[in-house]
Structure formats: C-alpha cells, structure tokens
Design a protein around this motif. Structure first.
Motif, short mmCIF file in Angstrom:
data_model
loop_
_atom_site.label_atom_id
_atom_site.label_comp_id
_atom_site.label_asym_id
_atom_site.label_seq_id
_atom_site.Cartn_x
_atom_site.Cartn_y
_atom_site.Cartn_z
N HIS A 166 0.87 -1.25 -0.14
CA HIS A 166 0.11 0.02 0.03
C HIS A 166 1.01 1.11 0.11
O HIS A 166 0.25 2.38 0.10
CB HIS A 166 -1.08 0.32 1.09
N THR A 221 -9.84 -2.97 1.23
CA THR A 221 -8.76 -2.95 0.10
C THR A 221 -8.91 -4.40 -0.57
O THR A 221 -9.28 -5.27 0.40
CB THR A 221 -7.36 -3.05 0.52
N ASN A 223 -6.12 -5.33 -1.66
CA ASN A 223 -4.71 -5.73 -1.91
C ASN A 223 -4.22 -6.44 -0.62
O ASN A 223 -3.53 -6.15 -0.03
CB ASN A 223 -3.91 -4.42 -1.85
#
Length: 272
Positions: A166, A221, A223
């Motif tokens: 991130h 997220t 991710n």
C-alpha cells in the motif's frame, strides 16, 4: 494349629505373588514410557492451538510423545541454532523459510500445507475510536497503532509486506507507538489500552479469551492476500520417519471444518 500355620503361609504367598505382579507391571510401564519415541515440534504462538489439536490423536495412534515449544519465529530459530535439535518447524507463514538455514544451520526438508491465514485490523471491543478499516486512516494521528516487529515474527514480516504493497510502510513506521515481538504482544496491547488498532492474524480472534476483548475490522482493500502456513521437517530430526508421519497426519486430519474453528482455511480465496 498346623493347619492354621499352613493357611497363613499360603495367604502370605498370595500376597507376595500379587505384590510381585504389581512391581513387574510398574517396571513394564516405566520401560514402555522410556522406550517411547518422541518428536519435538517448534511452532509460532498463533499455531499452538492447531498443534495441540493434533497432538493427542497423533500420540495415541503412533504410541509416541510430542513435545511442543512455542514462541516467536526468531526465538525458535535461536533455540534450534543453539541446540541443533528438533523435528518439526511450524511458523505462522513461510516468511521465515528463506532465512531459516542461514540463522539455524539446519535445512527444511519435506513440508505440507497446514492452511491459509490472513491479516486483519483488530480493535478493542466496540471499536471505541471508530476506526474505519482504511489504510489511509492509519496515517492520521487519531489512532494509536502497534504492529509486530518484522525482525522477530512472521506476522511482523507479513505486516511489513502488506503495508509496503500500500506504499505506506515508511510513512507509518514513525507513527507506530511500538513494535511487539509477536502476535501475543499485539493482543496484549489492545487489552492494556496501549493501542487503538493493531494488525494481526485473523485466526487470533478465534482464541477463546481474545473474543471478549477484541473485534476485527476487515481491511477495506483488495490488496490483501491469504497467506499459506506450512509444517516442515528439520534436517536435524532424530526421528525422520515419525516426523514425516506427522506431516501426513496433519495433511489428512486437518479438514476444512476443523481449520475453520481456528480461523484458518484450505480454500484459496478469502471467504471467512
């Protein structure tokens, strides 16, 4: 009178016989315990409940003993390096596998997938600071954040990777209140009001005492990834046959239903 004496001698003989049987049985039991094979399993703290689940069944089926040593990954590797002993290594992720040989002098031999875990935000019960689960929110000074040290634990290494994905790790680090050696320190920091938010293994919420103090906030997220956990045999194993049997036992006995009780899964997508 003679008859009475005979009965006393006969009765005494029976007592001696029974006493001898008891002593022999005691010696046999001691011999069996001494002759039992034993394996030493090193596991990180977040893997302890799963290993304990396997221990009793495996010991009964293979007539052996399992000794368990649990700690953070770095401490476990230090013990292996110092003693040169052990049979199985079960960290919380494969993050420490790459440096295992250089730090212990021992090689990881055969391995088997235990299950998948994932990282999540944890807050105090009720989420009093109203943390929203956004990584960008961690950059605000509103929340006291504690994470695990990447030098000592798998959760620390995986947290470092997550924050780097991130692109905020270097920005977050100066704002972190402190680094803990392992996941147990993260839970403790929430309980002791030292942190508003921590990043920890999702499975740690499934540990009974923790449920009363913490709740999870799923990261907002895409991710985030499931992280595989493996059990591996060690090159210094004194019982390689029994150690490999433990790997096979782990693979066959940890079904999805059992794993879900501990917050793990065998599925390769995050659905729990």
């Amino acid at each position: 009178m003679a008859k009475y004496i005979i009965w006393i001698l006969l009765f005494s003989g029976v007592l001696v016989t029974f006493s001898g049987c008891k002593q022999k049985k005691k010696k046999d039991t001691a011999f069996n315990e001494k002759s039992q094979k034993e394996i030493l399993v090193y596991c990180e703290n977040s893997m302890l409940d799963i290993v304990l689940n396997l221990k009793e069944q495996f010991e009964e089926e293979y007539n052996c003993k399992i000794r368990i040593q649990n700690d953070c990954a770095q401490n476990l590797m230090d013990v292996i390096s110092y003693t040169g002993k052990g049979d199985i290594y079960i960290p919380s992720s494969t993050a420490t596998f790459q440096k295992f040989y250089s730090q212990t002098g021992q090689a990881l031999m055969d391995s088997v997938l235990v299950g998948y875990n994932s990282l999540t935000f944890m807050v105090k019960k009720g989420n009093p600071t109203k943390f929203d689960g956004k990584f960008s929110s961690l950059l605000h000074n509103k929340y006291s954040l504690i994470i695990a040290d990447p030098e000592t634990s798998s959760v620390g290494l995986e947290t470092q990777k997550l924050l780097k994905r991130h692109n905020i790790y270097n920005e977050i680090l100066p704002k972190v209140v402190s680094l803990t050696t392992d996941s147990r320190g993260l839970i403790k920091s929430l309980k002791n009001d030292q942190a508003d938010v921590v990043i920890d293994w999702k499975s740690n919420q499934y540990v009974s005492p923790n449920r009363d103090y913490i709740e999870i906030i799923e990261p907002k997220t895409e991710n985030n990834h499931l992280i595989p956990t493996y059990a591996a045999t060690l090159s210094c194993s004194s019982q390689p046959t029994l150690s490999n049997a433990f790997l096979k036992f782990t693979n066959t006995h940890l079904n999805e239903s059992q794993l879900s009780k501990y917050g793990f899964t065998r599925r390769e997508t995050i659905i729990f």
